[in-house]
Scaffold this motif. Structure first.
Motif, mmCIF file in Angstrom:
data_model
loop_
_atom_site.group_PDB
_atom_site.id
_atom_site.type_symbol
_atom_site.label_atom_id
_atom_site.label_comp_id
_atom_site.label_asym_id
_atom_site.label_seq_id
_atom_site.Cartn_x
_atom_site.Cartn_y
_atom_site.Cartn_z
ATOM 1 N N LEU A 212 -59.306 -123.638 20.150
ATOM 2 C CA LEU A 212 -58.890 -123.118 21.345
ATOM 3 C C LEU A 212 -57.818 -123.758 21.891
ATOM 4 O O LEU A 212 -57.288 -123.921 23.232
ATOM 5 C CB LEU A 212 -60.038 -123.063 22.446
ATOM 6 N N ALA A 213 -56.970 -124.516 21.005
ATOM 7 C CA ALA A 213 -55.872 -125.374 21.523
ATOM 8 C C ALA A 213 -54.737 -124.525 22.231
ATOM 9 O O ALA A 213 -54.135 -125.027 22.882
ATOM 10 C CB ALA A 213 -55.611 -126.245 20.180
ATOM 11 N N TYR A 214 -54.601 -123.469 21.696
ATOM 12 C CA TYR A 214 -53.846 -122.468 22.041
ATOM 13 C C TYR A 214 -54.059 -120.865 22.591
ATOM 14 O O TYR A 214 -55.061 -120.713 22.172
ATOM 15 C CB TYR A 214 -52.500 -122.130 20.893
ATOM 16 N N ILE A 215 -53.501 -120.520 23.498
ATOM 17 C CA ILE A 215 -53.505 -119.074 24.010
ATOM 18 C C ILE A 215 -52.565 -118.178 23.354
ATOM 19 O O ILE A 215 -51.442 -118.826 23.040
ATOM 20 C CB ILE A 215 -53.539 -118.845 25.358
ATOM 21 N N SER A 216 -52.753 -117.241 22.744
ATOM 22 C CA SER A 216 -51.897 -116.328 21.774
ATOM 23 C C SER A 216 -51.047 -115.612 22.662
ATOM 24 O O SER A 216 -51.477 -115.396 23.870
ATOM 25 C CB SER A 216 -52.752 -115.261 21.075
ATOM 26 N N THR A 217 -49.779 -115.715 22.637
ATOM 27 C CA THR A 217 -48.842 -114.909 23.220
ATOM 28 C C THR A 217 -47.911 -114.030 22.371
ATOM 29 O O THR A 217 -48.004 -114.242 21.051
ATOM 30 C CB THR A 217 -47.917 -116.043 24.018
ATOM 31 N N GLY A 218 -47.119 -113.255 22.981
ATOM 32 C CA GLY A 218 -46.358 -112.507 22.242
ATOM 33 C C GLY A 218 -45.256 -111.772 22.874
ATOM 34 O O GLY A 218 -44.925 -112.069 24.224
ATOM 35 N N GLU A 219 -44.172 -111.210 22.104
ATOM 36 C CA GLU A 219 -42.947 -110.587 22.738
ATOM 37 C C GLU A 219 -43.059 -109.291 22.296
ATOM 38 O O GLU A 219 -43.264 -108.815 21.197
ATOM 39 C CB GLU A 219 -41.676 -111.346 22.020
ATOM 40 N N LEU A 220 -42.964 -108.224 23.237
ATOM 41 C CA LEU A 220 -42.981 -106.994 22.967
ATOM 42 C C LEU A 220 -41.734 -106.359 23.276
ATOM 43 O O LEU A 220 -40.874 -106.419 23.949
ATOM 44 C CB LEU A 220 -43.754 -106.231 24.023
ATOM 45 N N GLU A 221 -41.215 -105.403 22.250
ATOM 46 C CA GLU A 221 -39.966 -104.979 22.028
ATOM 47 C C GLU A 221 -40.095 -103.420 21.597
ATOM 48 O O GLU A 221 -40.006 -103.194 20.150
ATOM 49 C CB GLU A 221 -38.935 -105.485 21.177
ATOM 50 N N GLY A 222 -40.659 -102.458 22.284
ATOM 51 C CA GLY A 222 -40.945 -101.205 21.980
ATOM 52 C C GLY A 222 -42.078 -101.191 21.078
ATOM 53 O O GLY A 222 -43.214 -101.481 21.510
ATOM 54 N N ASN A 223 -42.146 -100.580 19.841
ATOM 55 C CA ASN A 223 -43.275 -100.809 19.106
ATOM 56 C C ASN A 223 -43.388 -102.002 18.071
ATOM 57 O O ASN A 223 -44.184 -102.214 17.432
ATOM 58 C CB ASN A 223 -43.286 -99.466 18.060
ATOM 59 N N ARG A 224 -42.410 -103.034 18.443
ATOM 60 C CA ARG A 224 -42.338 -104.228 17.451
ATOM 61 C C ARG A 224 -42.924 -105.289 18.493
ATOM 62 O O ARG A 224 -42.633 -105.374 19.561
ATOM 63 C CB ARG A 224 -41.024 -104.388 17.186
ATOM 64 N N VAL A 225 -43.818 -105.928 17.663
ATOM 65 C CA VAL A 225 -44.622 -107.161 18.358
ATOM 66 C C VAL A 225 -44.212 -108.505 17.772
ATOM 67 O O VAL A 225 -44.669 -108.337 16.527
ATOM 68 C CB VAL A 225 -45.963 -106.578 18.752
ATOM 69 N N ARG A 226 -43.941 -109.457 18.162
ATOM 70 C CA ARG A 226 -44.077 -110.715 17.591
ATOM 71 C C ARG A 226 -45.172 -111.637 18.300
ATOM 72 O O ARG A 226 -44.781 -111.775 19.427
ATOM 73 C CB ARG A 226 -42.562 -111.307 17.599
ATOM 74 N N LEU A 227 -46.083 -111.894 17.387
ATOM 75 C CA LEU A 227 -47.111 -112.829 18.119
ATOM 76 C C LEU A 227 -46.915 -114.194 17.793
ATOM 77 O O LEU A 227 -46.582 -114.695 16.528
ATOM 78 C CB LEU A 227 -48.556 -112.260 17.743
ATOM 79 N N HIS A 228 -47.568 -115.204 18.798
ATOM 80 C CA HIS A 228 -47.488 -116.653 18.375
ATOM 81 C C HIS A 228 -48.725 -117.271 18.631
ATOM 82 O O HIS A 228 -49.575 -116.623 19.569
ATOM 83 C CB HIS A 228 -46.460 -117.239 19.585
ATOM 84 N N HIS A 229 -48.999 -117.972 17.965
ATOM 85 C CA HIS A 229 -50.472 -118.814 17.885
ATOM 86 C C HIS A 229 -51.734 -117.747 17.336
ATOM 87 O O HIS A 229 -52.500 -117.699 18.383
ATOM 88 C CB HIS A 229 -50.663 -119.486 19.177
#
Length: 331
Positions: A93-110
């Motif tokens: 649980l060291a990180y909370i997942s985050t993401g970038e939304l660009e229309g139908n494209r998603v880039r997730l981190h952690h």
């Protein structure tokens, strides 16, 4: 008679509020066990003094006012306890997942993708991944039980073309050497986390490592609603990463957070006690038409139990496909 009624009511209020107070002090008072015991002793001494003052003389109003002042000081201290992202978190649980939304494209981190052997022996992997929501093909609900019939942890898993699956889990954010407590969840013991994870991590650790019992249900959502639910998880996770929040056993848990997302997508979802008794959530989802149509809940549960298949699959790369064999909607 009126005086006796007033004294009885004041006594009841003092006793009930003191139950909350001693629990709050137990879970949050500084100084470890000695500090907690000292705070308990001071509170109970103050309560005893107010009760004596209430019943022994003519100082009913003064005793009540004294207790209210004591409780107000406690609430002032309580309001100063704030959630934080700066703690000694457990590795998973060291990180909370985050993401970038660009229309139908998603880039997730952690995105978590641990390889678990035992609860203490695992390989740590946090990854960045990209998804095209136009390739999203399925939504599944996974419920995990660890001994209490009415309590379960709920995962939401999204399936993409090519057999790729990603599960979101709303969890308590444990610190090192900290364990879950339903009671502690009422008293700011844990922060809240949203974790995006590979199924071979988040499902397998529960079935194969923690020996929990799991069921998988195919959820009946339109493609547009499925994409919107995925986006909602990302938005909520980003918000949580920006602004820490306490987990709450009733108002902020793995089910109520998902329900708050779903009611913005599916109109008319009713409130129900089974949103709190999470072990009974499948019956609620079935009742509102969220599962495979035309099938009884008992049949969905019988064929949806994936525990044995998950344990047999182990670390097989086809883990997600193997656990779905025979599950309605995945024949």
């Amino acid at each position: 008679m009126l005086r006796t009624l007033f004294l009885s009511l004041a006594t009841l209020i003092m006793l009930l509020s003191s139950i909350w107070a001693v629990l709050a002090l137990w879970y949050q008072a500084p100084g470890g066990v000695p500090g907690r015991m000292l705070c308990w002793a001071l509170w109970l001494l103050g309560l005893a003094g107010c009760m004596y003052w209430l019943w022994a003389g003519q100082g009913g109003w003064q005793a009540t006012l004294g207790y209210l002042m004591m409780f107000a000081l406690l609430m002032l201290w309580w309001s100063g306890i704030r959630p934080s992202h700066e703690r000694n978190w457990a590795d998973d649980l060291a990180y909370i997942s985050t993401g970038e939304l660009e229309g139908n494209r998603v880039r997730l981190h952690h995105v978590r993708n641990f390889d678990w052997r035992t609860p203490e022996d695992y390989d740590i992997r946090w990854e960045s991944r990209e998804y095209d929501l136009r390739r999203l093909r399925s939504v599944d609900m996974i419920t995990s039980y660890w001994g209490l019939e009415n309590i379960a942890h709920v995962l939401v898993s999204f399936g993409f073309d090519g057999g790729e699956y990603l599960a979101f889990s709303v969890e308590i954010r444990r610190e090192q050497d900290e364990s879950f407590s339903e009671i502690g969840g009422f008293f700011k013991q844990f922060e809240l986390a949203i974790i995006a994870s590979d199924e071979r991590d988040v499902v397998r650790v529960r079935s194969n490592v923690r020996n929990e019992d799991l069921w998988l249900y195919r959820i009946n959502l339109s493609p547009a609603d499925a994409r919107e639910l995925f986006r909602s998880f990302v938005v909520q996770a980003n918000r949580l990463a920006e602004h820490p929040r306490f987990y709450h056993t009733i108002t902020g848990n793995c089910t109520t957070i998902v329900y708050s997302m779903m009611k913005k997508i599916v109109a008319g979802l009713p409130l129900d006690y089974r949103l709190l008794l999470t072990g009974r959530l499948p019956a609620y989802v079935h009742e509102v038409g969220g599962m495979m149509p035309g099938m009884e809940l008992e049949e969905l549960q019988r064929r949806g139990r994936i525990t044995d298949r998950a344990r047999a699959a182990g670390d097989d790369p086809r883990f997600s496909a193997l656990i779905r064999e025979g599950v309605p909607g995945w024949e």
